[in-house]
Design a protein around this motif. Structure first.
Motif, PDB file in Angstrom:
ATOM      1  N   LEU A 167      17.865  -1.489  -7.807  1.00 48.56           N
ATOM      2  CA  LEU A 167      16.489  -1.102  -8.077  1.00 48.56           C
ATOM      3  C   LEU A 167      16.289  -1.032  -9.587  1.00 48.56           C
ATOM      4  N   LYS A 168      15.378  -1.848 -10.097  1.00 50.13           N
ATOM      5  CA  LYS A 168      15.163  -1.944 -11.543  1.00 50.13           C
ATOM      6  C   LYS A 168      13.909  -1.196 -12.007  1.00 50.13           C
ATOM      7  N   ARG A 169      12.891  -1.163 -11.161  1.00 50.16           N
ATOM      8  CA  ARG A 169      11.649  -0.518 -11.588  1.00 50.16           C
ATOM      9  C   ARG A 169      10.840  -0.133 -10.347  1.00 50.16           C
ATOM     10  N   PHE A 170      10.161   1.005 -10.461  1.00 53.12           N
ATOM     11  CA  PHE A 170       9.260   1.464  -9.409  1.00 53.12           C
ATOM     12  C   PHE A 170       7.977   1.951 -10.063  1.00 53.12           C
ATOM     13  N   ASP A 171       6.855   1.315  -9.739  1.00 51.60           N
ATOM     14  CA  ASP A 171       5.556   1.669 -10.315  1.00 51.60           C
ATOM     15  C   ASP A 171       4.599   2.082  -9.209  1.00 51.60           C
ATOM     16  N   GLU A 172       3.776   3.068  -9.492  1.00 53.19           N
ATOM     17  CA  GLU A 172       2.695   3.451  -8.599  1.00 53.19           C
ATOM     18  C   GLU A 172       1.364   3.092  -9.249  1.00 53.19           C
ATOM     19  N   HIS A 173       0.421   2.627  -8.432  1.00 52.37           N
ATOM     20  CA  HIS A 173      -0.871   2.192  -8.928  1.00 52.37           C
ATOM     21  C   HIS A 173      -1.970   3.017  -8.259  1.00 52.37           C
ATOM     22  N   PRO A 174      -3.009   3.349  -8.998  1.00 54.32           N
ATOM     23  CA  PRO A 174      -4.076   4.177  -8.422  1.00 54.32           C
ATOM     24  C   PRO A 174      -4.884   3.430  -7.367  1.00 54.32           C
ATOM     25  N   ALA A 175      -5.426   4.188  -6.443  1.00 61.12           N
ATOM     26  CA  ALA A 175      -6.319   3.620  -5.433  1.00 61.12           C
ATOM     27  C   ALA A 175      -7.582   3.111  -6.113  1.00 61.12           C
ATOM     28  N   TRP A 176      -8.073   1.950  -5.664  1.00 55.58           N
ATOM     29  CA  TRP A 176      -9.294   1.419  -6.276  1.00 55.58           C
ATOM     30  C   TRP A 176     -10.525   2.221  -5.864  1.00 55.58           C
ATOM     31  N   THR A 177     -10.396   3.041  -4.811  1.00 56.08           N
ATOM     32  CA  THR A 177     -11.519   3.864  -4.359  1.00 56.08           C
ATOM     33  C   THR A 177     -11.590   5.201  -5.094  1.00 56.08           C
ATOM     34  N   ASP A 178     -10.437   5.698  -5.555  1.00 58.72           N
ATOM     35  CA  ASP A 178     -10.388   6.992  -6.238  1.00 58.72           C
ATOM     36  C   ASP A 178      -9.102   7.039  -7.054  1.00 58.72           C
ATOM     37  N   LYS A 179      -9.230   6.925  -8.359  1.00 56.15           N
ATOM     38  CA  LYS A 179      -8.060   6.783  -9.224  1.00 56.15           C
ATOM     39  C   LYS A 179      -7.237   8.060  -9.346  1.00 56.15           C
ATOM     40  N   PHE A 204       0.838  -1.186   0.000  1.00 57.11           N
ATOM     41  CA  PHE A 204       0.000   0.000   0.000  1.00 57.11           C
ATOM     42  C   PHE A 204       0.880   1.246   0.000  1.00 57.11           C
ATOM     43  N   HIS A 205       0.480   2.227  -0.738  1.00 57.97           N
ATOM     44  CA  HIS A 205       1.279   3.434  -0.903  1.00 57.97           C
ATOM     45  C   HIS A 205       1.361   4.204   0.416  1.00 57.97           C
ATOM     46  N   PRO A 206       2.533   4.754   0.742  1.00 59.82           N
ATOM     47  CA  PRO A 206       2.659   5.534   1.976  1.00 59.82           C
ATOM     48  C   PRO A 206       1.733   6.754   2.057  1.00 59.82           C
ATOM     49  N   PHE A 207       1.115   7.127   0.964  1.00 63.61           N
ATOM     50  CA  PHE A 207       0.089   8.165   1.016  1.00 63.61           C
ATOM     51  C   PHE A 207      -0.977   7.819   2.047  1.00 63.61           C
ATOM     52  N   GLN A 208      -1.124   6.506   2.328  1.00 62.68           N
ATOM     53  CA  GLN A 208      -2.093   6.057   3.328  1.00 62.68           C
ATOM     54  C   GLN A 208      -1.787   6.611   4.714  1.00 62.68           C
ATOM     55  N   LYS A 209      -0.546   7.050   4.945  1.00 64.57           N
ATOM     56  CA  LYS A 209      -0.197   7.588   6.256  1.00 64.57           C
ATOM     57  C   LYS A 209      -1.005   8.842   6.587  1.00 64.57           C
ATOM     58  N   VAL A 210      -1.329   9.625   5.566  1.00 61.66           N
ATOM     59  CA  VAL A 210      -1.963  10.918   5.810  1.00 61.66           C
ATOM     60  C   VAL A 210      -3.411  10.989   5.342  1.00 61.66           C
ATOM     61  N   MET A 211      -3.866   9.956   4.621  1.00 65.09           N
ATOM     62  CA  MET A 211      -5.240   9.972   4.124  1.00 65.09           C
ATOM     63  C   MET A 211      -5.722   8.538   3.944  1.00 65.09           C
ATOM     64  N   ASP A 212      -6.836   8.194   4.541  1.00 67.53           N
ATOM     65  CA  ASP A 212      -7.374   6.837   4.445  1.00 67.53           C
ATOM     66  C   ASP A 212      -8.127   6.671   3.127  1.00 67.53           C
ATOM     67  N   ILE A 213      -7.388   6.852   2.033  1.00 66.64           N
ATOM     68  CA  ILE A 213      -7.998   6.860   0.708  1.00 66.64           C
ATOM     69  C   ILE A 213      -8.570   5.500   0.327  1.00 66.64           C
ATOM     70  N   MET A 214      -8.038   4.405   0.894  1.00 64.72           N
ATOM     71  CA  MET A 214      -8.502   3.062   0.542  1.00 64.72           C
ATOM     72  C   MET A 214      -9.595   2.557   1.480  1.00 64.72           C
ATOM     73  N   TYR A 221      -5.722   9.275  -6.834  1.00 62.61           N
ATOM     74  CA  TYR A 221      -4.724   9.183  -5.768  1.00 62.61           C
ATOM     75  C   TYR A 221      -3.961   7.869  -5.852  1.00 62.61           C
ATOM     76  N   PRO A 222      -2.704   7.849  -5.361  1.00 64.36           N
ATOM     77  CA  PRO A 222      -1.954   6.587  -5.345  1.00 64.36           C
ATOM     78  C   PRO A 222      -2.467   5.659  -4.257  1.00 64.36           C
ATOM     79  N   GLY A 223      -2.662   4.401  -4.598  1.00 68.27           N
ATOM     80  CA  GLY A 223      -3.133   3.419  -3.627  1.00 68.27           C
ATOM     81  C   GLY A 223      -2.110   2.357  -3.304  1.00 68.27           C
ATOM     82  N   GLU A 224      -1.319   1.970  -4.313  1.00 66.29           N
ATOM     83  CA  GLU A 224      -0.325   0.917  -4.148  1.00 66.29           C
ATOM     84  C   GLU A 224       0.923   1.271  -4.946  1.00 66.29           C
ATOM     85  N   PHE A 225       1.995   0.543  -4.691  1.00 68.52           N
ATOM     86  CA  PHE A 225       3.216   0.658  -5.484  1.00 68.52           C
ATOM     87  C   PHE A 225       3.826  -0.725  -5.637  1.00 68.52           C
ATOM     88  N   THR A 226       4.674  -0.883  -6.632  1.00 71.29           N
ATOM     89  CA  THR A 226       5.432  -2.124  -6.811  1.00 71.29           C
ATOM     90  C   THR A 226       6.879  -1.782  -7.111  1.00 71.29           C
TER      91      THR A 226
END
Length: 260
Positions: free
Chosen positions: A226-238, A159-169, A240-245
């Motif tokens: 580190l070969k790749r870093f991807d961010e994925h949108p939140a399933w509740t609101d695209k 889960f994206h660290p954005f979750q620290k400041v907003m319960d977007i998921m 905002y970032p929801g996940e990363f890989t």
């Protein structure tokens, strides 16, 4: 086993098998879906694997086997590391119903037997809210690095660290200052799905939620490339970032802090 790990284990033992049966179907039904479309069951993570057949995969905090079983159906040799005996029961019953074999190491992955598992795996894979259960991310990444053979890859999605400041998921977890290093207490993931009288019976977990830079720097400092870093949108609101890989590789020419 550290006190916080013991506390988190008690939370993940509470009603876990019954939760999987109620919310994800019986092991037999789950196995049927895994057999019908194993790549689909891996969802977005499938693209991070070069191949499946014959590879050794360490599935970290692999829970009920929801990704381990499809990987095994595709030909991988999978070892789940998880602290919950009830998760283990569901995973092994699902594997049996699917006609595949997975290993399950019950306990704290940071205390795994490195004489057996050091340099053993081709891939270390984790997804869906793992890192905050470990209070020393540097040590965690060192262990992940040590699990891999030279040239092996780590697929770490969370889960994206954005979750620290907003319960977007909509996890109903406490929010904090983004740069806070405090240990926070919160419900385990399943509690919010239960009626209040049951919900309040769940043992609490102790989380250490990281910033994105803390995660990435721990990957690099442990010896990964580190070969790749991807961010994925939140399933509740695209919006905002929801996940990363993160995709990272163990370089044969770099040692980590343990000398592995």
């Amino acid at each position: 086993m550290k006190d916080y790990v013991r506390q988190n284990k008690s939370a993940w033992e509470f009603n876990a098998y019954e939760f999987w049966v109620e919310h994800d179907s019986t092991p037999e039904e789950r196995a049927r879906r895994d057999l019908e479309d194993p790549v689909g069951m891996l969802k977005k993570y499938a693209v991070y694997f070069d191949t499946f057949e014959g590879i050794r995969v360490a599935n970290i905090c692999g829970s009920c086997g929801k990704k381990a079983i499809p990987l095994a159906v595709l030909g991988a040799e999978v070892t789940i590391f998880d602290i919950s005996e009830r998760n283990m029961r569901y995973a092994l019953e699902t594997a049996e119903a699917a006609g595949v074999s997975v290993d399950f190491v019950l306990g704290d992955v940071l205390e795994a037997d490195m004489e057996k598992y050091g340099g053993f795996f081709d891939v270390v894979f984790m997804e869906g809210g793992i890192l905050h259960y470990f209070h020393d991310i540097g040590k965690f990444m060192e262990v992940m690095h040590s699990f891999l053979r030279p040239g092996g890859r780590m697929i770490a999605s969370d889960f994206h660290p954005f979750q620290k400041v907003m319960d977007i998921m909509d996890f109903e977890q406490p929010v904090t200052d983004y740069f806070s290093t405090e240990i926070v207490r919160g419900e385990m993931a399943h509690a919010r799905f239960y009626p209040e009288e049951i919900r309040k019976q769940f043992p609490m977990c102790e989380y250490r939620k990281y910033t994105m830079s803390e995660i990435i720097n721990a990957v690099i400092e442990s010896g990964f490339l580190l070969k790749r870093f991807d961010e994925h949108p939140a399933w509740t609101d695209k919006r905002y970032p929801g996940e990363f890989t993160i995709l990272a590789v163990r370089d044969a020419n770099v040692q980590n802090a343990t000398g592995e």
